[in-house]
Design an enzyme around this catalytic site. Structure first.
Site, PDB file in Angstrom:
ATOM      1  CB  CYS A  86      44.077 -21.156   0.495  1.00  0.00           C
ATOM      2  SG  CYS A  86      42.754 -19.962   0.536  1.00  0.00           S
ATOM      3  CG  HIS A 132      37.038 -20.955   3.432  1.00  0.00           C
ATOM      4  ND1 HIS A 132      37.884 -21.334   2.414  1.00  0.00           N
ATOM      5  CD2 HIS A 132      36.425 -22.098   3.865  1.00  0.00           C
ATOM      6  CE1 HIS A 132      37.786 -22.653   2.233  1.00  0.00           C
ATOM      7  NE2 HIS A 132      36.914 -23.131   3.089  1.00  0.00           N
TER       8      HIS A 132
HETATM    9  N1  GLY Z   1      39.065 -24.693  -4.352  1.00  0.00           N
HETATM   10  C1  GLY Z   1      39.118 -24.564  -2.954  1.00  0.00           C
HETATM   11  C2  GLY Z   1      37.897 -25.083  -2.314  1.00  0.00           C
HETATM   12  O1  GLY Z   1      36.837 -24.905  -2.870  1.00  0.00           O
HETATM   13  O2  GLY Z   1      37.926 -25.703  -1.296  1.00  0.00           O
END
Ligand code: GLY
Length: 258
Positions: free
Chosen positions: A253, A166
């Site tokens: 996250c 991300h």
């Molecule tokens: N494990 C977090 C994702 O891949 O979205």
């Protein structure tokens, strides 16, 4: 700097180890992940946040990573549409909570996809990462919603940047016009108005951290970065994130902060 008063968290469920990951760091230990999650929640509370603690949701192995389900601001919440099919149901699971916390909610709709981890807020501006999870249509919808709410935004294409899932795997805002960036993003024109704090390649995981009110919460094990943050004058709290890192997760996250 945005002031935060609340956060939404959800602990990992029994099937946490079956979640998505692109790294090869071994299987996470659920017991240790739960301990790390409890310390994470305590650090948020010590930074002044009131937590909404959702129960573990064993239907979705990645559901502890609540950040990907929404973008929350001081004006509204925007429900995302995660780019990974296995995570689609997580948004419906969190929607009632967001509708009760926010007067106004918006939603990304098909064929747009957005993961909250791709969205980095810097004061009233949002950097939107185009990634394997967030597509151009999702970014377009999000930019339109943000503009309607009085925010500005711009896109950063990370599809060619190795080693980050991300956008926020490689960038965080420290405050005071300082952006912390991995080397691969440091030259991007989108960030030219900021003081760039480059993170050493050996410490790139530390690029994801949380500035919460007066404190900076960093991942433990990255001493160069922690001392730079202290040298800027911010109090630092370091948390062991080993089990979440194994599942491509990092500090931001694990919560939605507003
Ligand atoms: N494990 C977090 C994702 O891949 O979205």
């Amino acid at each position: 700097m945005t002031a935060f008063t609340h956060a939404i968290v959800r602990p990992p469920g029994a099937n946490f180890a079956q979640g998505l990951t692109s790294v090869d760091l071994g299987k996470p230990d659920l017991g240790l992940a739960l301990e790390q999650h409890a310390r994470y929640c305590a650090a948020l509370e010590q930074s002044g946040l009131v937590l909404t603690r959702l129960p573990a949701d064993d239907r979705f192995a990645d559901s502890t990573f609540v950040e990907d389900t929404a973008i929350v601001t001081d004006r509204c919440a925007i429900l995302t549409r995660p780019g990974a099919a296995s995570r689609a149901g997580e948004v419906a699971a969190i929607e009632p909570v967001l509708r009760s916390e926010f007067e106004r909610t918006h939603a990304i709709v098909a064929p747009g996809t957005v993961d909250g981890g791709d969205i980095c807020q810097v004061e009233n501006h949002f950097f939107i990462g185009i990634s394997e999870r967030t597509n151009a249509e999702g970014a377009r919808q999000l930019a339109a919603i943000l503009a309607q709410e009085g925010f500005t935004s711009g896109t950063v294409d990370i599809r060619e940047v190795n080693g980050i899932l991300h956008l926020k795997s490689g960038i965080s805002y420290l405050g005071d016009k300082r952006l912390v960036l991995i080397d691969a993003l440091a030259g991007h024109a989108a960030f030219s108005d900021f003081t760039i704090v480059r993170i050493a390649a050996s410490e790139s995981y530390a690029a994801n951290f949380l500035r919460i009110n007066e404190s900076v919460i960093v991942s433990a094990g990255f001493p160069q970065f922690a001392s730079r943050v202290r040298a800027f004058g911010y109090p630092v709290v370091a948390l062991d994130m080993s089990e979440f890192r194994k599942m491509d997760g990092a500090l931001s996250c694990l919560s939605l902060r507003f």
